[in-house]
Design an enzyme around this catalytic site. Sequence first.
Site, PDB file in Angstrom:
ATOM      1  N   HIS A 174      35.274  37.454  20.026  1.00 45.16           N
ATOM      2  CA  HIS A 174      36.719  37.704  20.052  1.00 45.16           C
ATOM      3  C   HIS A 174      37.316  37.500  18.659  1.00 45.16           C
ATOM      4  O   HIS A 174      38.520  37.664  18.477  1.00 45.16           O
ATOM      5  CB  HIS A 174      37.414  36.747  21.033  1.00 45.16           C
ATOM      6  CG  HIS A 174      37.180  37.050  22.481  1.00 45.16           C
ATOM      7  ND1 HIS A 174      37.473  38.266  23.053  1.00 45.16           N
ATOM      8  CD2 HIS A 174      36.686  36.287  23.497  1.00 45.16           C
ATOM      9  CE1 HIS A 174      37.186  38.240  24.351  1.00 45.16           C
ATOM     10  NE2 HIS A 174      36.702  37.052  24.641  1.00 45.16           N
ATOM     11  N   GLY A 225      40.950  47.625  37.255  1.00 47.68           N
ATOM     12  CA  GLY A 225      40.315  48.542  36.309  1.00 47.68           C
ATOM     13  C   GLY A 225      41.059  49.860  36.163  1.00 47.68           C
ATOM     14  O   GLY A 225      40.442  50.923  36.138  1.00 47.68           O
ATOM     15  N   THR A 276      36.316  43.978  27.483  1.00 50.51           N
ATOM     16  CA  THR A 276      35.116  43.281  27.013  1.00 50.51           C
ATOM     17  C   THR A 276      33.920  43.503  27.949  1.00 50.51           C
ATOM     18  O   THR A 276      32.833  43.892  27.510  1.00 50.51           O
ATOM     19  CB  THR A 276      35.398  41.763  26.926  1.00 50.51           C
ATOM     20  OG1 THR A 276      36.614  41.561  26.221  1.00 50.51           O
ATOM     21  CG2 THR A 276      34.268  41.021  26.272  1.00 50.51           C
TER      22      THR A 276
HETATM   23  P1  PAP Z   1      37.391  39.172  29.239  1.00 50.60           P
HETATM   24  O1  PAP Z   1      37.899  39.406  27.868  1.00 50.60           O
HETATM   25  O2  PAP Z   1      37.906  37.911  29.849  1.00 50.60           O
HETATM   26  O3  PAP Z   1      35.892  39.287  29.301  1.00 50.60           O
HETATM   27  P2  PAP Z   1      37.789  41.893  30.002  1.00 50.60           P
HETATM   28  O4  PAP Z   1      36.474  42.302  30.536  1.00 50.60           O
HETATM   29  O5  PAP Z   1      38.120  42.302  28.607  1.00 50.60           O
HETATM   30  O6  PAP Z   1      37.989  40.330  30.174  1.00 50.60           O
HETATM   31  O7  PAP Z   1      38.953  42.484  30.900  1.00 50.60           O
HETATM   32  C1  PAP Z   1      38.951  42.479  32.292  1.00 50.60           C
HETATM   33  C2  PAP Z   1      39.611  43.792  32.695  1.00 50.60           C
HETATM   34  O8  PAP Z   1      38.661  44.851  32.599  1.00 50.60           O
HETATM   35  C3  PAP Z   1      40.107  43.792  34.128  1.00 50.60           C
HETATM   36  O9  PAP Z   1      41.236  44.663  34.121  1.00 50.60           O
HETATM   37  P3  PAP Z   1      42.392  44.610  35.233  1.00 50.60           P
HETATM   38  O10 PAP Z   1      42.789  43.186  35.385  1.00 50.60           O
HETATM   39  O11 PAP Z   1      43.510  45.451  34.681  1.00 50.60           O
HETATM   40  O12 PAP Z   1      41.812  45.195  36.454  1.00 50.60           O
HETATM   41  C4  PAP Z   1      38.919  44.400  34.854  1.00 50.60           C
HETATM   42  O13 PAP Z   1      39.243  44.906  36.121  1.00 50.60           O
HETATM   43  C5  PAP Z   1      38.524  45.487  33.874  1.00 50.60           C
HETATM   44  N1  PAP Z   1      37.144  45.945  34.020  1.00 50.60           N
HETATM   45  C6  PAP Z   1      36.017  45.197  34.139  1.00 50.60           C
HETATM   46  N2  PAP Z   1      34.937  45.984  34.244  1.00 50.60           N
HETATM   47  C7  PAP Z   1      35.384  47.260  34.211  1.00 50.60           C
HETATM   48  C8  PAP Z   1      34.742  48.534  34.296  1.00 50.60           C
HETATM   49  N3  PAP Z   1      33.431  48.636  34.441  1.00 50.60           N
HETATM   50  N4  PAP Z   1      35.512  49.633  34.220  1.00 50.60           N
HETATM   51  C9  PAP Z   1      36.847  49.559  34.072  1.00 50.60           C
HETATM   52  N5  PAP Z   1      37.519  48.375  33.981  1.00 50.60           N
HETATM   53  C10 PAP Z   1      36.801  47.250  34.056  1.00 50.60           C
END
Ligand code: PAP
Length: 313
Positions: free
Chosen positions: A120, A279, A57
Amino acid sequence: MAAALENETDTKNSLPQELYQNFWIDPRFVPGVKALQEEFEPRPDDIFLASLTKTGTTWGKALLRTIVSLCHACPNPLPDDEKSPNASVPNLELELFNSIKQHDVSIFSELPSPRVLHTHLPFHGLPTLVRSCSSDCKIVYITRNPRDTFVSLCKFYDKLRQDGWPAPVETLLFDGFCSGSLIHCGPFAEHVLGYWRESKSNPNKVMFVTYEDLQADCVGWVKKLGIFMGCSPRLVEENAERVVQICSFDSLSNMEGNKSGIALENTLRMRNAHLFRKGKVGDWKKYFTPEMEERIYRDIEQKLNNEDIHLTY
Ligand code: PAP
């Protein structure tokens, strides 16, 4: 301090979810969802990002918002360093819940066009006018392999627990993730399939992309997204690499608004920093047991494979 988790019943009660229109949702959000479904009017140049939680997201919000800023014929200025993607791309149902004018969809009217909005909600739960092919607005759907999604969700709840939130223990969360009852707007497979089918029958309306696709070729996907969103092909070509750089994990996680900002300040009060962990693709391999692999395959992955959705693990 973390709230002590007395037993599984208390824990389960800490995530109140009810089945509404065949998807699982916190009942406190339902009045806002109803208002959206009945009253929200899209603009022709609106861009909606839809996703399940932890599937990309934050990255998707940043990418779409930055594409609009750098490549659209009527660009919005780039959000400044203080502003998290959470603030510049509001989530429809959560923002309504958080608003002092709860359930008043006019709160979105103040945003300048082209608006980038997130939800969502499953495809069938979107406001009728948003999903209708007679409206010109576009929908981008992002998903991620369910194993990494689950690990990300688990680690996110660990952080919330440290902030004093009650959150389900891992075994209970895994059960609820697979069945759908403990994932906001789940079940997972049905959510993905709803947008997948629509992207196949109406490719000009819905674009389907995965977190793993973005990891493999972000520049290529930014170009596809820009064209889909109606941006100038020349500007998309010229700016794609810059968009990817601005939205990289390192750039986003070091933005002031993401390091210290709070989302949904009036209600849920969630630290934006919790949205950044590793990430990476494949982190699940460190955590999954063979039993977990079997269960997630049976409940989720098989349903996706049956419709030719083959995710990267
Ligand atoms: P949300 O639905 O609560 O907003 P969301 O952003 O969908 O969360 O997911 C967070 C995940 O995206 C995290 O993954 P991880 O726990 O496996 O590390 C987060 O690290 C990852 N994430 C956020 N920003 C980026 C980015 N710019 N590039 C790659 N992964 C990212």
